[in-house]
Design an enzyme around this catalytic site. Structure first.
Site, PDB file in Angstrom:
ATOM      1  N   CYS A   1       0.876   8.036  -0.716  1.00 54.46           N
ATOM      2  CA  CYS A   1       2.228   7.483  -0.645  1.00 54.46           C
ATOM      3  C   CYS A   1       3.050   8.009  -1.832  1.00 54.46           C
ATOM      4  CB  CYS A   1       2.172   5.949  -0.648  1.00 54.46           C
ATOM      5  SG  CYS A   1       1.769   5.218  -2.258  1.00 54.46           S
TER       6      CYS A   1
ATOM      7  N   CYS B   1      -3.111   0.897  -4.257  1.00 54.58           N
ATOM      8  CA  CYS B   1      -3.662   1.983  -3.453  1.00 54.58           C
ATOM      9  C   CYS B   1      -4.927   2.536  -4.103  1.00 54.58           C
ATOM     10  CB  CYS B   1      -2.638   3.102  -3.318  1.00 54.58           C
ATOM     11  SG  CYS B   1      -1.116   2.628  -2.480  1.00 54.58           S
TER      12      CYS B   1
ATOM     13  N   GLU C   1      -6.002  -4.836  -1.222  1.00 54.69           N
ATOM     14  CA  GLU C   1      -4.832  -5.560  -0.729  1.00 54.69           C
ATOM     15  C   GLU C   1      -4.787  -6.977  -1.278  1.00 54.69           C
ATOM     16  OE1 GLU C   1      -4.261  -3.233   3.506  1.00 54.69           O
ATOM     17  OE2 GLU C   1      -4.934  -5.301   3.548  1.00 54.69           O
TER      18      GLU C   1
ATOM     19  N   GLU D   1      -5.783   5.615  -4.768  1.00 54.86           N
ATOM     20  CA  GLU D   1      -5.562   6.650  -5.775  1.00 54.86           C
ATOM     21  C   GLU D   1      -5.227   6.042  -7.134  1.00 54.86           C
ATOM     22  OE1 GLU D   1      -3.792   8.248  -1.826  1.00 54.86           O
ATOM     23  OE2 GLU D   1      -4.098   6.318  -2.812  1.00 54.86           O
TER      24      GLU D   1
ATOM     25  N   ASN E   1      -8.478   1.077  -1.913  1.00 45.22           N
ATOM     26  CA  ASN E   1      -7.313   0.199  -1.872  1.00 45.22           C
ATOM     27  C   ASN E   1      -7.756  -1.248  -1.937  1.00 45.22           C
ATOM     28  OD1 ASN E   1      -8.225   0.655   0.891  1.00 45.22           O
ATOM     29  ND2 ASN E   1      -6.303  -0.182   1.641  1.00 45.22           N
TER      30      ASN E   1
ATOM     31  N   CYS F   1       1.876   6.829  -5.307  1.00 42.69           N
ATOM     32  CA  CYS F   1       0.646   7.503  -5.729  1.00 42.69           C
ATOM     33  C   CYS F   1       0.913   8.961  -6.093  1.00 42.69           C
ATOM     34  CB  CYS F   1      -0.412   7.402  -4.638  1.00 42.69           C
ATOM     35  SG  CYS F   1      -1.107   5.746  -4.517  1.00 42.69           S
TER      36      CYS F   1
END
Length: 161
Positions: A112, A73, A64, A75, A62, A115
């Protein structure tokens, strides 16, 4: 009216030591690579490591951003890199792990919604199921045989026709 039931089965392991050597090694790599995630705001470091059908391994973490919607993210970072490095190559297995610097990291993490959609799109794109190994830094491990099981009513290109 007709009621429908949608269920899926997943494997639950007490520890990574109960996994096959191949799965355990992939998960250990995912756990290790969490340390390079860029998560200065949430302190929730996530990694994804994919073993491809061609034997190659690709990683993602990830990333940010102070402007929260700009982050990505692990993935989707992995899928983005994979789309460039190995276009249309199927993913055999993806291990996803996290390290919560603010608390415990002892139960499996699940992708999530965004993803999940991206994983299903990738399965559709390659016409190949993708196994998911889900874990924290310690504790139980879940294995899901196909990513699309996590998003049973997914949106796809067929919906655009």
């Amino acid at each position: 009216m007709e009621k429908k039931i949608n269920q899926f089965v997943f494997e639950e392991y007490t520890s990574h030591t109960d996994l096959s050597p191949t799965d355990a090694a992939l998960l250990e790599r995912a756990r290790d690579i969490t340390k390079v995630a860029y998560a200065p705001y949430s302190n929730f470091q996530v990694s994804a490591v994919a073993k491809l059908a061609n034997g190659e391994t690709v990683t993602g973490t990830n990333q940010e951003n102070a402007s929260y919607p700009v982050g990505i993210c692990a993935e989707r970072a992995l899928l983005s890199a994979l789309g460039t490095l190995f276009p249309n190559t199927a993913i055999d297995t993806m291990a996803i792990a996290y390290h919560n610097l603010n608390g415990e990291s002892d139960k499996p993490v699940s992708p999530c919604g965004m993803c999940r959609q991206a994983l299903v799109e990738y399965e559709n794109r390659t016409k190949s199921p993708m196994r998911l190994i889900l874990s924290g830094m310690t504790g139980k491990v879940f294995i899901v045989e196909q990513a699309n099981q996590l998003l049973p009513l997914s949106f796809s290109g067929d919906d655009l026709k």
